[in-house]
Structure formats: C-alpha cells, structure tokens
Enzyme design. Structure first.
Site, short mmCIF file in Angstrom:
data_model
loop_
_atom_site.label_atom_id
_atom_site.label_comp_id
_atom_site.label_asym_id
_atom_site.label_seq_id
_atom_site.Cartn_x
_atom_site.Cartn_y
_atom_site.Cartn_z
N LYS A 35 72.84 -35.78 51.59
CA LYS A 35 72.29 -36.21 50.35
C LYS A 35 71.30 -35.16 50.03
O LYS A 35 71.38 -34.82 48.74
CB LYS A 35 71.32 -37.44 50.67
CG LYS A 35 70.94 -38.17 49.41
CD LYS A 35 70.00 -39.06 49.80
CE LYS A 35 70.86 -40.46 49.68
NZ LYS A 35 69.76 -41.82 50.00
N THR A 86 64.05 -51.48 51.96
CA THR A 86 63.45 -52.74 52.98
C THR A 86 64.76 -53.67 52.60
O THR A 86 64.47 -54.75 52.04
CB THR A 86 62.26 -53.15 52.52
OG1 THR A 86 62.33 -53.51 50.99
CG2 THR A 86 61.16 -52.15 52.93
N ARG A 154 62.56 -51.00 36.61
CA ARG A 154 63.89 -51.74 36.45
C ARG A 154 65.21 -50.95 36.51
O ARG A 154 64.98 -49.75 35.77
CB ARG A 154 64.02 -52.56 35.14
CG ARG A 154 63.17 -53.70 34.92
CD ARG A 154 62.97 -53.96 33.41
NE ARG A 154 62.54 -52.89 32.75
CZ ARG A 154 62.50 -52.81 31.42
NH1 ARG A 154 63.31 -53.52 30.68
NH2 ARG A 154 61.90 -51.79 30.78
N LYS A 207 53.55 -57.63 44.10
CA LYS A 207 54.70 -57.35 43.86
C LYS A 207 55.75 -58.52 44.18
O LYS A 207 56.61 -58.69 43.05
CB LYS A 207 55.12 -56.16 44.69
CG LYS A 207 56.67 -55.68 45.04
CD LYS A 207 57.04 -55.27 43.70
CE LYS A 207 58.51 -54.98 43.67
NZ LYS A 207 58.95 -54.28 42.67
N LEU A 253 64.14 -64.37 29.07
CA LEU A 253 64.30 -65.78 28.82
C LEU A 253 65.88 -65.63 28.36
O LEU A 253 66.35 -66.47 27.54
CB LEU A 253 63.67 -66.42 27.76
CG LEU A 253 62.20 -67.04 28.37
CD1 LEU A 253 61.32 -67.49 27.34
CD2 LEU A 253 62.36 -68.04 29.28
N CYS A 263 66.93 -56.36 44.02
CA CYS A 263 65.45 -56.65 44.01
C CYS A 263 65.31 -58.37 44.21
O CYS A 263 64.79 -58.79 45.10
CB CYS A 263 64.84 -56.12 42.88
SG CYS A 263 64.81 -54.54 42.98
C1 UGA Z 1 63.50 -56.28 39.00
C2 UGA Z 1 62.08 -56.16 38.03
O1 UGA Z 1 62.72 -56.44 36.61
C3 UGA Z 1 61.57 -54.76 38.30
O2 UGA Z 1 60.04 -55.16 37.47
C4 UGA Z 1 61.44 -54.59 39.70
O3 UGA Z 1 60.59 -53.45 39.79
C5 UGA Z 1 62.58 -54.42 40.40
O4 UGA Z 1 63.26 -55.58 40.34
C6 UGA Z 1 62.14 -54.17 41.77
O5 UGA Z 1 61.63 -55.02 42.49
O6 UGA Z 1 62.70 -52.97 42.21
P1 UGA Z 1 66.15 -54.97 38.27
O7 UGA Z 1 66.56 -55.63 39.46
O8 UGA Z 1 66.50 -53.65 38.20
O9 UGA Z 1 64.51 -54.94 38.21
O10 UGA Z 1 66.76 -55.80 37.07
P2 UGA Z 1 66.18 -56.73 35.95
O11 UGA Z 1 66.22 -56.18 34.50
O12 UGA Z 1 64.95 -57.48 36.33
O13 UGA Z 1 67.43 -57.71 36.03
C7 UGA Z 1 67.56 -58.48 37.45
C8 UGA Z 1 68.71 -59.49 37.21
O14 UGA Z 1 68.20 -60.67 36.30
C9 UGA Z 1 69.87 -59.13 36.34
O15 UGA Z 1 71.07 -59.81 37.01
C10 UGA Z 1 69.95 -59.52 35.05
O16 UGA Z 1 71.05 -59.86 34.19
C11 UGA Z 1 69.15 -60.95 35.17
N1 UGA Z 1 68.35 -61.19 34.09
C12 UGA Z 1 67.26 -60.75 33.60
C13 UGA Z 1 68.77 -62.46 33.27
O17 UGA Z 1 69.85 -63.17 33.63
N2 UGA Z 1 68.14 -62.86 32.11
C14 UGA Z 1 66.91 -62.14 31.81
O18 UGA Z 1 66.43 -62.87 30.84
C15 UGA Z 1 66.61 -61.05 32.55
#
Ligand code: UGA
Length: 447
Positions: A35, A86, A154, A207, A253, A263
């Site tokens: 890597k 983790t 995200r 968190k 929403l 996550c």
């Molecule tokens: C999420 C959090 O949004 C971040 O703030 C956090 O830092 C991160 O986890 C982490 O702990 O590292 P991420 O997993 O990259 O980020 O993606 P999101 O955009 O939050 O989406 C997560 C899931 O929820 C996806 O499957 C998405 O499609 C779904 N989602 C999101 C919905 O179904 N509806 C929504 O309105 C929003």
C-alpha cells in the site's frame, strides 16, 4: 506542525491529505508495504472524489509523506493520529479494537517528548483510557496526552466534510492537549468551524450517538414510507413537510432500501452492545438495527411482488450496487440482500454499477455484470434502481423499453416520478409513494 497518521485506510488517508493541505507536515504510516509503495507512486487504493489530486498536490509540495517506518514518523511528531480500522468483532458485534491497541503498543517506545496521541478511529467509550494505559505500560517515561477526536466524514464527500465540518469534537483529559489540538485545526478555526472541547469519554460517545441518531432518522422515514404506501400518502411530501420544522431538519429523511456502508450498521451494533454491557440498553437503537436488517431483505420481496407471484426464471436488472453513490464500497450494501433474495426466488440477476462492480464480485455470486445500464436491461423482466448514481438520473426510457422483456421500473431511491415513467409505457413502483393500484383504489373508495 509535524503530524503522524497511523493507518492509511479511508479515514487516515483523507485526514492526512487534508491536514497536509492545511500546511502541516504529515507522514502517513502503514504496515502494508504494498500500500505504501502504491501511495508513493500516486496510486490511491480507494475511490473518493478529489482525493487523488489532493494527495498528489501535497506530496509534490513535500508536505505529505508515506512510510512504513513508524519510529521516525512518531518520534518527530507533536501529534500522532490513530486511524486504523475498528471492524465488527465476529460473532458478537462489539467493535474489534485489536488494531487500535496494537498501534498504541507499537508507538509507545517512539514517544520521546510531549506528544498528543489522537484516536480518530471510531471507538467505544473507554477506549482512550485503555490506549493511555497501554502506552504508559509499554513506556512508563512517555510524556503523552491521549485525545479523542472522532471523524464525521461521509464517503463520497469526505474532503468537503473534513474541510468544512459542522463541528470538530475533541475529548481531552490533559489540558496541555488543548493548545496542540487548537493548532492542528487552526485553519478551520479561522473559518469559524466550532471546536468543541469536552471530556474524552463524552467525545467518544458523541460519535456513536450521532451515527445512531442518523440511522434512526433514516429508519423512521423508511417506516413512514411503508405507512405511506398503505394509506396512499407521499413520503417525499411528508419528509418535506416535517423537515421544514427546524427542530427536525430535512436532511437524512430520504426513504430508501435501508442504510448500509461501513459505519451505520457497525456503529449502531457496537453502541447497542456497549449499552447492554453497562446495563443501560438503548431500545430505540436495538429496534432500528432490527428494522433496517428486515428492510433490506424486504426489498427483494418488493421487487418480486412487482413482477408477479413467481420470479423463477425471470431476469432482474439492478442499477447500482454500492451502499450509496460516489463510492466503490459494498459493505452492508442493501444490494447484497436484494441480490440474494432474488436469486433465492430463482431469478437471474444482471447488474451495472459505475464504480462498485469489482468490489461486488467479491461478495456476490452468479451475477452477470454489464458494461452499462442498457446492456444490463436487455431482456429483463424488471429494472431496479438500487443506488442513486448521477449516471441513472437521466435514463433513456424509450431505449430501455425496446430492450427489456417487460417494461417494469422499480425505483428504490425515488429518483423519478410515476407520471414521467408511465408516459414511456413503463409500470413504475417506488418507495412510499402511491402506486397505480392504490391511486385507483383510493379514488374509487372516495366516489
Ligand atoms: C456516515 C455519516 O453520515 C458520517 O457523518 C460519519 O462520519 C460516517 O458514517 C462514519 O461514521 O464514518 P457514510 O456511511 O459515508 O457516513 O454515508 P451516509 O451518507 O451517512 O449514508 C449511509 C447510508 O444511509 C447509505 O446507505 C445511504 O444510502 C443511507 N441514507 C442516507 C438513506 O437511506 N437516506 C438518507 O436520507 C440518508
């Protein structure tokens, strides 16, 4: 400031590149020689928009180095970020902290002056205490302050989230760490990003509480979507109507096939376990986890129902496989349950995803991968939009209709509107919005 980032995975790489872009001298350390060699050549192991340019720019400026030499990087740094994985521990859902603790042990001998060690990995409450204990045990002379500084990035928008955060949370137990952390984030402080200093255990819980709340919010609107389907309401209008209330807020929403990713599924489970261990169960989050798991499986049944009773021998084409757009990440993607459910019912699955097909091959079997949406749709009995990539927002429906065996479009992300799709002779099924049957039934009930 000299900074070492241990772990060059997603969080480590994004954090390291952004910190270097602030002007700090950053060394990213990883024990994976291949890597590090790839990163030195400018090859980025993950797909994250803008990251390759950011790495290239800061590496060229000499502010971002990659190495497997832990000792030199740590001994010369004032701040050392731990950014290793983790994952969920197999069998019990607890976060597996073995990588974090291994880093604590490995860096301890290299701490030769006052050093702030920052846990960026998502870790359960109390991990900072244990990291500090391990370092002191391995190096009793270490002058160290262990800090919690969770990330809220995200995937797909990580650089923007790092550089323009809603807040930066910093958990400290040693006041000397405050000045160092303020200096690390000084460029953001000048942009008025709120820096929240709190106790270490509180920061660790912030968190998990944030991710659990967001997962719960999505799950809430998903259940409201089911109710909308039953009573003939429109979930997008409901979300808009409640989201304008500032106490609720319109974000997160969007009803869909259930949350996935690296996550929310892992962190909600870990928080549930922590709460149970402390005798203070979080029943809302336990229920959220269960509902979301059921929902992902229910999506295959939704597609089957739309096709008709028996899907044996039918072909279903999926658009999008990753858990959300702008990533190649397949972890806990709803697509996995959907593919398995459809295959269990005897359907043949074809699929196209702009970035996720390589990763999909590792976790799905017997899927026929297509080079574009139209090849995937050839002869299909249903076309299912699973992930809302931009590439699927302006599909050529007349072309799709001429290619498909049966013009049925299942939109699990509510990207389209029924009237627009119906105009092209398609049957259209979406999430939480009136179907044709319901619309007819309700209007005849009203007459
Ligand atoms: C999420 C959090 O949004 C971040 O703030 C956090 O830092 C991160 O986890 C982490 O702990 O590292 P991420 O997993 O990259 O980020 O993606 P999101 O955009 O939050 O989406 C997560 C899931 O929820 C996806 O499957 C998405 O499609 C779904 N989602 C999101 C919905 O179904 N509806 C929504 O309105 C929003």
């Amino acid at each position: 400031m000299r900074i070492a980032v241990i772990g060059s995975g997603y969080v480590g790489l994004v954090s390291g590149a952004c910190l270097a872009d602030f002007g700090h001298e950053v060394t990213c350390v990883d024990s994976d020689d291949a890597k590090i060699a790839a990163l030195k050549r400018g090859s980025i192991p993950i797909y994250e928009p803008g990251l390759d340019q950011l790495v290239a720019k800061n590496a060229a400026a000499g502010r971002l180095l990659f190495t497997n030499g832990l000792d030199a990087a740590v001994s010369s740094a004032e701040a050392v970020f731990i950014a290793v994985g983790t994952p969920s521990r197999r069998g019990d859902g607890h976060a597996d902290l073995s990588y974090v603790y291994a880093v604590a042990r490995d860096i301890a001998p290299s701490i030769r002056r006052f050093t702030v060690v920052i846990t960026k990995s998502t870790v359960p409450v109390g991990t900072g205490d244990e990291v500090e204990r391990i370092i002191r045990e391995a190096n009793p002379d270490a002058d160290v302050a262990v800090v919690s500084n969770p990330e809220f990035l995200r995937e797909g928008a990580a650089i923007e989230d790092f550089k323009r955060p809603d807040r930066i949370v910093i958990g400290i137990e040693d006041e000397r760490a405050r000045a160092v952390m303020t200096e690390v984030y000084r460029p953001l402080y000048l942009n008025k990003a709120p820096l929240i200093f709190t106790a270490r255990r509180t920061s660790e819980l912030i968190k998990y509480a944030a991710n659990a709340f967001l997962a719960m919010k999505i799950t809430f609107i998903n259940e409201i979507a089911d109710l909308c389907e039953a009573v003939g309401s429109n979930v997008q209008d409901v979300a808009h109507g409640i989201g304008l209330d500032k106490r609720i807020g319109g974000k997160f929403l969007h009803a869909g096939p259930g949350y996935g990713g690296s996550c929310f599924p892992k962190d909600t489970l870990a928080l549930v376990k922590t709460a149970q261990d402390y005798g203070s169960p979080l029943r809302l989050i336990e229920t959220t986890v269960a509902i979301n798991d059921q929902r992902k499986r229910a999506m295959a049944r939704k597609v089957s129902r739309a096709i008709g009773a028996d899907i044996r021998g039918k072909t279903v084409a999926l658009l999008g496989l990753t858990f959300k757009p702008n990533t190649d990440d397949m972890r806990d993607s709803p697509a996995i349950s959907i593919v398995q459910g459809l295959q269990d019912g005897g359907a043949l699955v074809t699929a196209f995803d702009p970035e996720g097909m390589e990763a999909a091959k590792a976790c799905l079997s017997d899927v026929i991968y297509a080079p574009d949406p139209y090849t995937a749709a050839e002869g299909a009995d249903a076309l299912v939009l699973v992930t809302e990539w931009d590439a699927f927002r302006a599909l050529d429906f007349p072309r799709l209709k001429s290619l498909m065996g049966n013009p049925l479009f299942v939109d699990l992300r509510n990207v389209y509107r029924r009237d627009l799709i119906a105009r092209h002779g398609f049957r259209y099924v979406s999430i939480g919005r009136p179907t044709e049957d319901i619309a007819v039934a309700l209007s005849s009930a009203a007459e």
